[in-house]
Design a protein around this motif. Structure first.
Motif, PDB file in Angstrom:
ATOM      1  N   LEU A   1       1.209  -1.202   7.641  1.00  0.00           N
ATOM      2  CA  LEU A   1       0.690  -0.684   8.911  1.00  0.00           C
ATOM      3  C   LEU A   1      -0.713  -0.147   8.697  1.00  0.00           C
ATOM      4  O   LEU A   1      -0.904   0.898   8.101  1.00  0.00           O
ATOM      5  CB  LEU A   1       1.609   0.396   9.472  1.00  0.00           C
ATOM      6  CG  LEU A   1       1.567   0.430  10.996  1.00  0.00           C
ATOM      7  CD1 LEU A   1       2.249  -0.791  11.590  1.00  0.00           C
ATOM      8  CD2 LEU A   1       2.227   1.667  11.515  1.00  0.00           C
ATOM      9  N   ASP A   2      -1.653  -0.925   9.165  1.00  0.00           N
ATOM     10  CA  ASP A   2      -3.057  -0.551   9.030  1.00  0.00           C
ATOM     11  C   ASP A   2      -3.492   0.164  10.310  1.00  0.00           C
ATOM     12  O   ASP A   2      -3.188  -0.293  11.415  1.00  0.00           O
ATOM     13  CB  ASP A   2      -3.891  -1.816   8.816  1.00  0.00           C
ATOM     14  CG  ASP A   2      -5.369  -1.506   8.793  1.00  0.00           C
ATOM     15  OD1 ASP A   2      -5.814  -0.829   7.855  1.00  0.00           O
ATOM     16  OD2 ASP A   2      -6.068  -1.914   9.738  1.00  0.00           O
TER      17      ASP A   2
ATOM     18  N   ASP B   1      -0.570  -4.465   3.449  1.00  0.00           N
ATOM     19  CA  ASP B   1      -0.769  -3.158   4.065  1.00  0.00           C
ATOM     20  C   ASP B   1       0.100  -3.224   5.313  1.00  0.00           C
ATOM     21  O   ASP B   1      -0.280  -3.824   6.310  1.00  0.00           O
ATOM     22  CB  ASP B   1      -2.251  -2.972   4.439  1.00  0.00           C
ATOM     23  CG  ASP B   1      -2.497  -1.662   5.164  1.00  0.00           C
ATOM     24  OD1 ASP B   1      -1.518  -0.933   5.422  1.00  0.00           O
ATOM     25  OD2 ASP B   1      -3.671  -1.389   5.489  1.00  0.00           O
TER      26      ASP B   1
ATOM     27  N   GLU C   1       0.827  -1.202   0.000  1.00  0.00           N
ATOM     28  CA  GLU C   1       0.000   0.000   0.000  1.00  0.00           C
ATOM     29  C   GLU C   1       0.869   1.264   0.000  1.00  0.00           C
ATOM     30  O   GLU C   1       0.471   2.301  -0.500  1.00  0.00           O
ATOM     31  CB  GLU C   1      -0.869  -0.043   1.256  1.00  0.00           C
ATOM     32  CG  GLU C   1      -1.865   1.047   1.376  1.00  0.00           C
ATOM     33  CD  GLU C   1      -2.248   1.237   2.827  1.00  0.00           C
ATOM     34  OE1 GLU C   1      -3.234   0.626   3.244  1.00  0.00           O
ATOM     35  OE2 GLU C   1      -1.553   1.979   3.541  1.00  0.00           O
ATOM     36  N   GLU C   2       2.063   1.156   0.557  1.00  0.00           N
ATOM     37  CA  GLU C   2       2.940   2.325   0.680  1.00  0.00           C
ATOM     38  C   GLU C   2       3.757   2.614  -0.573  1.00  0.00           C
ATOM     39  O   GLU C   2       4.471   3.603  -0.622  1.00  0.00           O
ATOM     40  CB  GLU C   2       3.909   2.135   1.862  1.00  0.00           C
ATOM     41  CG  GLU C   2       3.235   1.994   3.213  1.00  0.00           C
ATOM     42  CD  GLU C   2       2.545   3.271   3.665  1.00  0.00           C
ATOM     43  OE1 GLU C   2       2.859   4.351   3.129  1.00  0.00           O
ATOM     44  OE2 GLU C   2       1.677   3.171   4.544  1.00  0.00           O
TER      45      GLU C   2
HETATM   46 MN    MN Z   1      -1.520   1.251   5.860  1.00  0.00          MN
END
Ligand code: MN
Ligand code: AHG
Ligand code: MN
Length: 332
Positions: free
Chosen positions: A116-117, A114, A92-93
């Protein structure tokens, strides 16, 4: 006393039950466990070492301050790249996928994540998580990975999981054959099997939605949310889907992130958030649909950062939601 089963032991046992397993997939799962431990250590000392804060600024000793989401992203990419089992990672980053070069082996799998959600929770000491999904590559194994390796439907996933950095740290994953949870025992530094074959309640009394957007939801979603409120369901919304889903997994409930006027196609990312979570919810006996009542795992994916609306959770509660959409909504 029952013998403790560590994550590594569990993975090896499961591998033995799989005929013709090369061990490659097991090594990959173990590497995810290692990355999770490293990230957990940093999450726990985040306040102490000034990992919080604005990315790009410098800390008191002149080092660059890196936000925890970037740190987590790097750690997972690093660990997975060294593993030799992965030919590419999509996060995601990162705007694009990251091909992994490996001298000995180009790797049979790709990982989507992801890292760090719930990132808005970092600076305030509230639970965050990591979400991951694993696919078998579809491209030539002797060449670098290509976009088609990542643009596979959720139903093609061979494994998915999440790590919850909460009051304790838990890793929950599935290879499509049930769902199991492992709690990190900090005294021995091992994830230990704590939740075997998780099955979620078929109904519950929690609903989880950003009620602040109520007026921006379609009529059928507003009607359904009114219904939850009428029935005195308890509203819980942490702003970290991993944490919200984890509660529902064990206590029963429903999680909604509908499309809004700002996000007509929904906000949550299909590849990094919706697919893996839907995979896990289904493995636990729950249901995951879009607000148009399509099965999330069957949605077509056309781009890495594609988003979707999502409603998932206990089977009977999602069935009730469905009735509201059929009554008040426009189904495609
Ligand atoms: Mn995230
Ligand atoms: P992320 O921190 O990875 O960007 O994801 C946050 C997601 C999800 O975990 C959470 O449920 C939702 O976005 C919160 O969004 P709102 O603040 O719009 O409710
Ligand atoms: Mn997220």
């Amino acid at each position: 006393m029952n013998k403790i089963v560590t994550l590594d032991e569990f993975i090896i046992r499961s591998e033995k039950e799989t005929p013709h397993s090369s061990g490659s997939f097991s090594r990959l799962l173990r590497d995810i466990g290692i990355a999770a431990k490293i990230v957990n250590r940093e999450v726990n000392k985040a306040g102490l070492v000034n990992i919080l804060g604005v990315e790009g600024s410098t800390n008191s000793t002149g080092d660059d301050v890196q936000k925890l989401d970037m740190f987590t992203n790097e750690k997972f990419i690093e660990t997975l790249s060294y593993s030799g089992e992965v030919c590419g990672i999509a996060s995601e980053e990162n705007q694009d996928f990251i091909p992994v070069k490996n001298a000995t082996n180009t790797g049979n799998y790709v990982v989507v994540m992801d890292p760090l959600d719930g990132s808005s929770n970092i600076d305030v000491n509230v639970s965050v998580g990591t979400i991951f999904g694993i696919y078998k590559r579809v491209s030539d194994p002797n060449k670098p990975c290509i976009i088609e390796d990542f643009l596979q439907k959720g139903s093609q996933m061979v494994a998915a999981g999440y790590i919850l950095y909460g009051t304790s740290t838990l890793l929950v994953y599935s290879t499509g054959n049930g769902l199991n949870g492992f709690t990190l025992d900090p005294s021995i530094g091992e994830f230990c099997l704590s939740h075997k074959n998780i099955q979620m309640p078929i109904a519950g009394n929690y609903y989880s939605v950003n009620q602040g957007y109520y007026l921006k939801f379609d009529l059928e979603m507003r009607r359904y949310i009114d219904h939850c409120s009428d029935l005195n369901y308890r509203l819980r919304y942490i702003g970290s889907m991993v944490s919200d889903i984890h509660r529902i997994m064990f206590q029963g409930g429903i999680f909604l992130y509908p499309n809004t006027r700002k996000y007509p196609k929904g906000k949550l990312r299909l590849l990094y958030e919706c697919y893996p979570m839907s995979f896990l919810i289904e493995q636990a006996g729950g249901t995951a649909l879009t607000c148009k009542l399509e099965r999330v795992l069957d949605l077509e994916i056309k781009s890495l950062h594609q988003t979707s609306s999502i409603v998932m959770g206990s089977r009977d509660m999602v069935r009730d939601m469905k009735e509201f959409v059929e009554k008040y909504g426009v189904v495609v």
